[in-house]
Design a protein around this motif. Structure first.
Motif, mmCIF file in Angstrom:
data_model
loop_
_atom_site.group_PDB
_atom_site.id
_atom_site.type_symbol
_atom_site.label_atom_id
_atom_site.label_comp_id
_atom_site.label_asym_id
_atom_site.label_seq_id
_atom_site.Cartn_x
_atom_site.Cartn_y
_atom_site.Cartn_z
ATOM 1 N N SER A 361 0.833 -1.208 0.000
ATOM 2 C CA SER A 361 0.000 0.000 0.000
ATOM 3 C C SER A 361 0.864 1.252 0.000
ATOM 4 O O SER A 361 0.584 2.220 -0.713
ATOM 5 C CB SER A 361 -0.914 0.031 1.220
ATOM 6 N N LYS A 364 2.135 2.210 -3.318
ATOM 7 C CA LYS A 364 1.103 2.811 -4.170
ATOM 8 C C LYS A 364 0.819 4.252 -3.744
ATOM 9 O O LYS A 364 0.603 5.131 -4.584
ATOM 10 C CB LYS A 364 -0.172 1.974 -4.124
ATOM 11 N N ALA B 42 -3.775 2.279 4.460
ATOM 12 C CA ALA B 42 -4.789 1.338 3.969
ATOM 13 C C ALA B 42 -6.155 2.002 3.791
ATOM 14 O O ALA B 42 -7.081 1.397 3.241
ATOM 15 C CB ALA B 42 -4.883 0.149 4.926
ATOM 16 N N LEU B 46 -6.768 2.258 -3.513
ATOM 17 C CA LEU B 46 -5.568 2.238 -4.347
ATOM 18 C C LEU B 46 -5.695 1.267 -5.516
ATOM 19 O O LEU B 46 -4.696 0.878 -6.118
ATOM 20 C CB LEU B 46 -4.350 1.893 -3.476
#
Lengths: 470, 93
Positions: A361, A364, B42, B46
Motif C-alpha cells: 500500500s 502505491k 490502507a 488504491l
C-alpha cells in the motif's frame, strides 16, 4: 579568530578566493577552523572524529559520519561501527579530496541517520549553536551546527526524510536535498536506498551551488545516478516570471508556530516584490498520507540494508555459543533503540500476512504523492512552505515519544517521497531562533531553487551568525 | 492496532535481534502506536494505482565491463573481528 580569519562569517567562496590568491595558505585556513573547533566543540559536540593531519591544498570541509573516509573512522554514530575505519572513500569524499578539500572531521548524526534531533547518536547529542539547550535538528545536526558555529566553512549531510533540510532550518543554514539520483551514494552508509541523497550544508546559497556542482554527477559505482544538467551559480534578485505555489496543507499545517508562519509570509511578500507570482494550491493526499508512507517504506528498506551488520566481516562482534546467537547478541549490543524500532517496524511491514496491507500500500501511496506533485508543476515552477512547523525544540522534548519525533518531518517528507529536490534557506527568526523556508521544485530544478533562494537571501539579509556568538 | 508480545518477539527473531524483557515491553507499546499511525495508508482506495519503488524513471543502467583493481585481501580483512588466514572465522553454526 587567532589568525585573523573570522570563521563565523567567512563563506566558502571567500575562503576559496583567499587560498587561490595565496593570501592565506590551505594549512593556515584549516588551522583557523581547527582552533574554532577546539574552542567551541566542547559545548556543541558537532564532531565525532577529528582529523589531525589533513591532506590537500584547498579549503576545509566537514563530512557527516555516514560518509566513508579512507583511513578515518566512520561510525554512523552507532556502537556497531565504533572502531570501523574504511579502506576506501565514498565517491562524494573522493570528489571533495580531488577538489583539494582538507577534511576537518566527521560530524555527529542520529544513529544510522535515523532521527530528527541528533539525540539518537550513540555518542551523545549535538547542541544547537543558537541555544545550547535545544536540538540542532536531525539527523545531520553535527554538520549543521558545525557550519553555523564557524567550525567548518561548509559540510555534507545526507537526507532520507529531511536530514539535511531540517537541521539547516534549525541552525540557520542553507541546506539542499538534491534530486534523487544526482549525487552518488557509493560508500555512504545505507539507510533507505530509494530515498537517501547526500547534500550540501552551507552559509549561503552560492556556496551551496558550488558544493553541489562538485559532488553531483553520474557514478558507475551507483547505478541509480544519472547525468546532471549544468548548475547555474545564482546572480541578482530578479524573479520576474517565476510562479510560486503555496500548498495550503503545508503552510497551514497543524501546530505551526505563529513566528514561523510570519517569517515565511514576509519572505513570500519579498518574492512578489521581486517579480514572482504567488498563488495558493493544494497537496491534500501527499501531506495527509506522506508521513505514514515514509514510515513504512524507509524502515522496510532499512531492515534490509542493516541486515549486513552481523559481526562477521566488520564492526562489533559480541560473544555467542553459536553463529546465530553471536549475530543476535551483536545486533542487540550494537544498535540503539531507534534503530531497533525501525528494523522491527520494517521487518513487520515486509512480513508474510502484513506485506500487502503495509508495504505494498505504501508503494502505491508513493505513486499518489508523485502524481499530486507532478500536477502542480504544470502550473508552478516551485512550491514553498516552512521547512518545519516549529523552530528548534528543547533537548529531551520528544526523545521519549518516537511518534512525536516522527511528526517533526511532516513538511519535508512529501517532496522526498517523490524524489524532488528541496532547498531550505533561513528566512528570519521566531523568538530568537532561525526559521527555515523550504523551496521544492520538479526533478533536476536545482538551478531554479538556487535562483529563488539567492534572491530571497539578498532581500531578507538574514544574519547567519548565531546571536550568542556575535 | 496493537501488536502482541509474541509478535514483537517473532519480528525480533526474523530480524536477528536479541531482546530482553524490558525491551520487549517498551517496544510493544511504541510499535503499537507507530503501526496505528502508519496503517493510515490502507484507508485510500488504491485500486489501479501502480506501485512506485524508485522515484526516477531509470532502467538498465549498464556499465562497461572493464577489469580494474579491487581491494587487496589485507584491505578486505582490515576491519574483520576474527580473521583466520583468508577466511572470516565465526562460531560454529
Amino acid at each position: 579568530m587567532s589568525s585573523g580569519i573570522d570563521t563565523l562569517r567567512l563563506t566558502a567562496e571567500e575562503a576559496l578566493a583567499l587560498v587561490d590568491s595565496g593570501e592565506v595558505s590551505s594549512a593556515e585556513l584549516w588551522q583557523a577552523y581547527r582552533d574554532a573547533i577546539n574552542e567551541h566543540d566542547g559545548e556543541l559536540h558537532a564532531f565525532l572524529t577529528l582529523v589531525d593531519e589533513p591532506e590537500g591544498n584547498g579549503i576545509p570541509i566537514a563530512l557527516k559520519d555516514v560518509i566513508s573516509t579512507r583511513g578515518v573512522r566512520t561510525t554512523a554514530a552507532s556502537k556497531i561501527l565504533e572502531n570501523y575505519v574504511p579502506v576506501f572513500d565514498a565517491t562524494v569524499a573522493a570528489k571533495c579530496r580531488a577538489a583539494g578539500m582538507t577534511l576537518l572531521g566527521k560530524t555527529n548524526t542520529d544513529e544510522f541517520a535515523m532521527g530528527s534531533s541528533t539525540e539518537n547518536s550513540a555518542y551523545g547529542p549535538t547542541h544547537n549553536p543558537w541555544d545550547l539547550t535545544r536540538v540542532p535538528g536531525g539527523s545531520g545536526g553535527g554538520s549543521a551546527a558545525a557550519v553555523s558555529a564557524g567550525l567548518a566553512p561548509w559540510a555534507l549531510g545526507s537526507d532520507t526524510g529531511g536530514s539535511v533540510k531540517l537541521p539547516s532550518a534549525f541552525c540557520g543554514n542553507v541546506g539542499l536535498r538534491p534530486t534523487y539520483g544526482t549525487v552518488s551514494r557509493f560508500g555512504v552508509v545505507a539507510f533507505a536506498s530509494s530515498l537517501d541523497q547526500v547534500g550540501p550544508v552551507t552559509k549561503n546559497v552560492r556556496d551551496n551551488a558550488l558544493l553541489y556542482r562538485i559532488i553531483s554527477g553520474r557514478d558507475e559505482n551507483d547505478s541509480t545516478t544519472v547525468d546532471v544538467p549544468p548548475v547555474a551559480l545564482p546572480e541578482g534578485t530578479d524573479l520576474k516570471g517565476l510562479r510560486i505555489g503555496l500548498p495550503r496543507q503545508l503552510n497551514e499545517v497543524e501546530g505551526i508556530e505563529p513566528g514561523v508562519k510570519a517569517a515565511c509570509e514576509a519572505a513570500l511578500a519579498k518574492a512578489e516584490e521581486l517579480g514572482a507570482t504567488v498563488e495558493e494550491c493544494d497537496l491534500p493526499l501527499s501531506v495527509e498520507y506522506g508521513l505514514a508512507c515514509y514510515y513504512l517504506v524507509a524502515p522496510a528498506e532499512a531492515s534490509s540494508n542493516l541486515a549486513r551488520y552481523d559481526g562477521v566481516r566488520y564492526g562489533l562482534r559480541s560473544e555467542g555459543a553459536d553463529f546465530r546467537e553471536m549475530v543476535m547478541h551483536t545486533r542487540h549490543d550494537g544498535f540503539g533503540d531507534e534503530v531497533k524500532r525501525r528494523i522491527m517496524l520494517g521487518t513487520y511491514a515486509l512480513s508474510s500476512g502484513y506485506y500487502d496491507a503495509f508495504y505494498a500500500s505504501a508503494q502505491k501511496v508513493r505513486t499518489v504523492i508523485k502524481r499530486e506533485h507532478d500536477a502542480l508543476f504544470e502550473r508552478f515552477d516551485v512550491l514553498v512552505s516552512p521547512t518545519c512547523a516549529t523552530t528548534a525544540f528543547p533537548l529531551g522534548a520528544k526523545s521519549q515519544d518516537p511518534l512525536a519525533m516522527y511528526l517533526t518531518d511532516v513538511l519535508t517528507i512529501p517532496a522526498n517521497m517523490a524524489g524532488l529536490p528541496g532547498l531550505s534557506i533561513p528566512c528570519g527568526l521566531s523568538e530568537g531562533l532561525p526559521v527555515g523556508l523550504q523551496i521544492v521544485g520538479p526533478q533536476f530544478s536545482e538551478s531554479t531553487l538556487y535562483r529563488l533562494g539567492h534572491a530571497l537571501e539578498q532581500a531578507i539579509g538574514f544574519d547567519v551568525v548565531p546571536e550568542r556568538l556575535r | 492496532m496493537a501488536i502482541t508480545k509474541e509478535e514483537v518477539l517473532h519480528v525480533a527473531r526474523l530480524a536477528r535481534l536479541e531482546l530482553n524483557d524490558a525491551e520487549v515491553e517498551r517496544f510493544q507499546g511504541q510499535l503499537s502506536a507507530i503501526l496505528e499511525a502508519v496503517s493510515k495508508v490502507a484507508e485510500l482506495d488504491l485500486t489501479d494505482v501502480p506501485p512506485t519503488s524508485h522515484p526516477l524513471e531509470v532502467s538498465n543502467a549498464w556499465g562497461e565491463d572493464i577489469p580494474h583493481t579491487s581491494l587487496t585481501l589485507d584491505e578486505a580483512f582490515a576491519n574483520a573481528p576474527d580473521r583466520d588466514d583468508d577466511h572470516f572465522r565465526v562460531p560454529p553454526a
